[in-house]
Design a protein around this motif. Sequence first.
Motif, short mmCIF file in Angstrom:
data_model
loop_
_atom_site.label_atom_id
_atom_site.label_comp_id
_atom_site.label_asym_id
_atom_site.label_seq_id
_atom_site.Cartn_x
_atom_site.Cartn_y
_atom_site.Cartn_z
N GLY A 6 0.76 -1.13 -0.17
CA GLY A 6 0.04 0.03 -0.10
C GLY A 6 0.91 1.33 0.00
N PHE A 7 1.89 1.18 0.68
CA PHE A 7 2.71 2.45 0.85
C PHE A 7 3.46 2.65 -0.37
N SER A 8 3.98 1.59 -1.06
CA SER A 8 4.88 1.74 -2.31
C SER A 8 4.00 2.18 -3.55
N VAL A 9 2.61 1.82 -3.51
CA VAL A 9 2.02 2.43 -4.64
C VAL A 9 1.58 3.65 -4.70
N GLY A 10 1.48 4.35 -3.40
CA GLY A 10 1.03 5.53 -3.25
C GLY A 10 1.88 6.70 -2.57
N PHE A 11 1.74 6.67 -1.42
CA PHE A 11 2.35 7.56 -0.31
C PHE A 11 3.98 7.42 -0.37
N GLY A 12 4.51 6.35 -0.98
CA GLY A 12 5.89 6.04 -0.96
C GLY A 12 6.59 7.06 -2.02
N CYS A 13 5.95 7.25 -3.09
CA CYS A 13 6.48 7.99 -4.23
C CYS A 13 5.80 9.23 -4.71
N ILE A 14 4.55 9.18 -4.72
CA ILE A 14 3.68 10.37 -5.18
C ILE A 14 4.02 11.77 -4.43
N PRO A 15 3.89 11.81 -3.36
CA PRO A 15 4.37 12.99 -2.53
C PRO A 15 5.44 13.71 -2.95
N PHE A 16 6.63 12.99 -3.14
CA PHE A 16 7.99 13.51 -3.64
C PHE A 16 7.67 13.84 -5.35
N LEU A 17 7.10 13.15 -6.15
CA LEU A 17 6.73 13.50 -7.50
C LEU A 17 5.74 14.80 -7.42
N LEU A 18 4.72 15.17 -6.37
CA LEU A 18 4.00 16.05 -6.55
C LEU A 18 4.77 17.43 -6.14
N MET A 19 5.86 17.24 -5.39
CA MET A 19 6.58 18.33 -4.82
C MET A 19 7.32 19.08 -6.26
N GLY A 20 7.63 18.19 -7.26
CA GLY A 20 8.08 18.69 -8.43
C GLY A 20 6.96 19.11 -9.56
N GLU A 21 5.67 18.83 -9.32
CA GLU A 21 4.82 19.36 -10.19
C GLU A 21 3.82 20.71 -9.43
N LEU A 22 3.53 20.66 -8.12
CA LEU A 22 2.78 21.57 -7.56
C LEU A 22 3.21 22.80 -7.33
N PHE A 23 4.73 22.58 -6.84
CA PHE A 23 5.44 24.09 -6.54
C PHE A 23 5.71 24.81 -7.63
N PRO A 24 5.32 25.93 -7.76
CA PRO A 24 5.65 27.24 -8.55
C PRO A 24 7.39 27.23 -8.96
N THR A 25 7.45 27.49 -10.10
CA THR A 25 9.29 27.57 -10.70
C THR A 25 9.92 28.41 -9.63
N ALA A 26 9.38 29.41 -9.90
CA ALA A 26 10.18 30.57 -9.14
C ALA A 26 10.69 30.47 -7.65
N GLN A 27 9.67 29.44 -6.91
CA GLN A 27 9.98 29.45 -5.69
C GLN A 27 9.95 27.81 -5.38
N ARG A 28 10.33 26.99 -6.55
CA ARG A 28 10.22 25.60 -6.20
C ARG A 28 11.74 25.18 -5.15
N SER A 29 12.81 25.70 -5.70
CA SER A 29 14.01 25.57 -4.67
C SER A 29 13.71 25.60 -3.14
N LEU A 30 13.04 26.77 -2.83
CA LEU A 30 12.80 27.20 -1.40
C LEU A 30 11.54 26.18 -0.76
N LEU A 31 10.57 26.07 -1.51
CA LEU A 31 9.40 25.35 -1.30
C LEU A 31 9.89 23.70 -0.97
N SER A 32 10.61 23.51 -1.93
CA SER A 32 10.95 21.95 -1.86
C SER A 32 12.10 21.52 -0.68
N SER A 33 12.79 22.68 -0.30
CA SER A 33 13.97 22.69 0.67
C SER A 33 12.89 22.66 2.30
#
Length: 512
Positions: free
Chosen positions: A372-399
């Motif tokens: 269950g963890f691997s098919v969803g919460f294991g990878c998707i939150p990190f994937l969404l970090m690169g998709e949801l955060f706006p480009t200009a602030q992506r470095s700061l928000l991801s950090s």
Amino acid sequence: MAEDGTTMEPEWKITMAALKQTLLSISVSLSYFCIGLVRGYSAPAVPSMHEVNPGLLPDKNIASWVSSIPPFGAFFGSLVAFPLMHKIGRKYTVMLTSPVWVTSWILIATADHWKVLLMARMLSGFGAGLTLPSAQIYVSECSDPKIRGVIGSLPSLSMSAGILVMYVLGKYLEWRILAWVCCGIACFLFVAVICFPQSPVWLKTKKRYEKAHNSAKWLHLQGFTFDPKAQEIQKAVGNGHAVEKQESPFSKSALFRREVLLPLGIGLALLSIQQLSGIDAVIFFTVEIFRSAGSSMDGHLATIIVGAVQVASNFSSLFVVDRAGRKPLLITSGVIMSLAMASMGGAFHLNSIGNTCFGYLPLVSLIIFMIGFSVGFGCIPFLLMGELFPTAQRSLLSSLAGSFNLAVMFAVIKTYHPLEDAITTSGTFWMYSVLCAIGVIFVIACVPETKGRDLESIHKLFEKRDGSSGGDHVEAAVPTATTTAASKLGHVNTAMSTADEIVSCDKVDTKL
């Protein structure tokens, strides 16, 4: 092939795009493999230290700190990742983790006192914090939308593979040799990443337009355009000294906008659910959990089985993440984890009342939890970090998000044993089950679907529908000033519209 020769060319480009982008993702994902080695090291190494060097870890408390200190170091590493990603880029931030890990593993392999081990483990965590946001953003910015879900999930797969490899090697190798093996892998990371181009999105934000174009061309990124004439217009405008000073993307007014705060809130919530599910309590204390549950299976063998299931599940998720979508997988993942943790709590409750006839229930429960963890919460939150955060602030928000995730991880690991004493082991796992169920409700109510969307359209999801977002003046300021300057220089409006596209560095190319 058509007579005009145009049919085969797109197919070749698409094939080369998938090949190059996948190779980049695999190479960069080696950094996540190294994170897996750091996370999995204590499980086999601490027992080995007790056997080979009994006086190295004087008491249980020190052994606990040696095991759990990496997330604490990673917290600071993730904070440092922001200025590094902003100044030197995603690629070189990932590469910088290689010498950090090499140093930490050498210190571990040669340690003769627990204080050296503690410092070295914290340094290894610092390296994990550096690469946690930077590697995922690097991969997301160097991939096309139609395959971003697949290759964006490779880092998480690599992390689980690193944990499994550490479990397997730890069964046969003593702790010093394990450290030397990890040191060699960290050296290889530097070589694997150095041959790939920098992120074209980051290069564009730094106004290195020609390098951004060359990088995107090498990766065959669809839709990334570069107009030399527009760049010349921009230079002419700049020489006229008529461009107003652009507001910093990290200013208070730029950060406290709806389209920045909402993605950050969603990201932090998903990363919290990921850790509050109890995943790292399971990873760090798998052998201990099986022994205390009264399972009849050998703890080390059970650990390897659980690790193998996690790798297989992560691999399987690659084939569904761009078909089923992010949101359905997160919901399915949360439901499965909640049921599995409830079952695990039931196994401990049966054991506490003297009923030991539940056989392989603990193993089955953890296997289901890992799936269950691997098919969803294991990878998707990190994937969404690169998709949801706006480009200009992506470095700061991801950090910030990475640091928050690691702080919660550290808290979960350090509170596992106190929670066992306070509410019993069964109560602890039931608490994890309830938190997973709360996570499902949050995903249903708040998380948008990003499958197949380009980054620009994803960012528009968080803007006010009437288009009157209070933060729009940050991006609009530059084109307005530029248009004024162009008119003074005698440029026509049609040429200026091309320059506006180049000047607005805060926007991601719509096809990236």
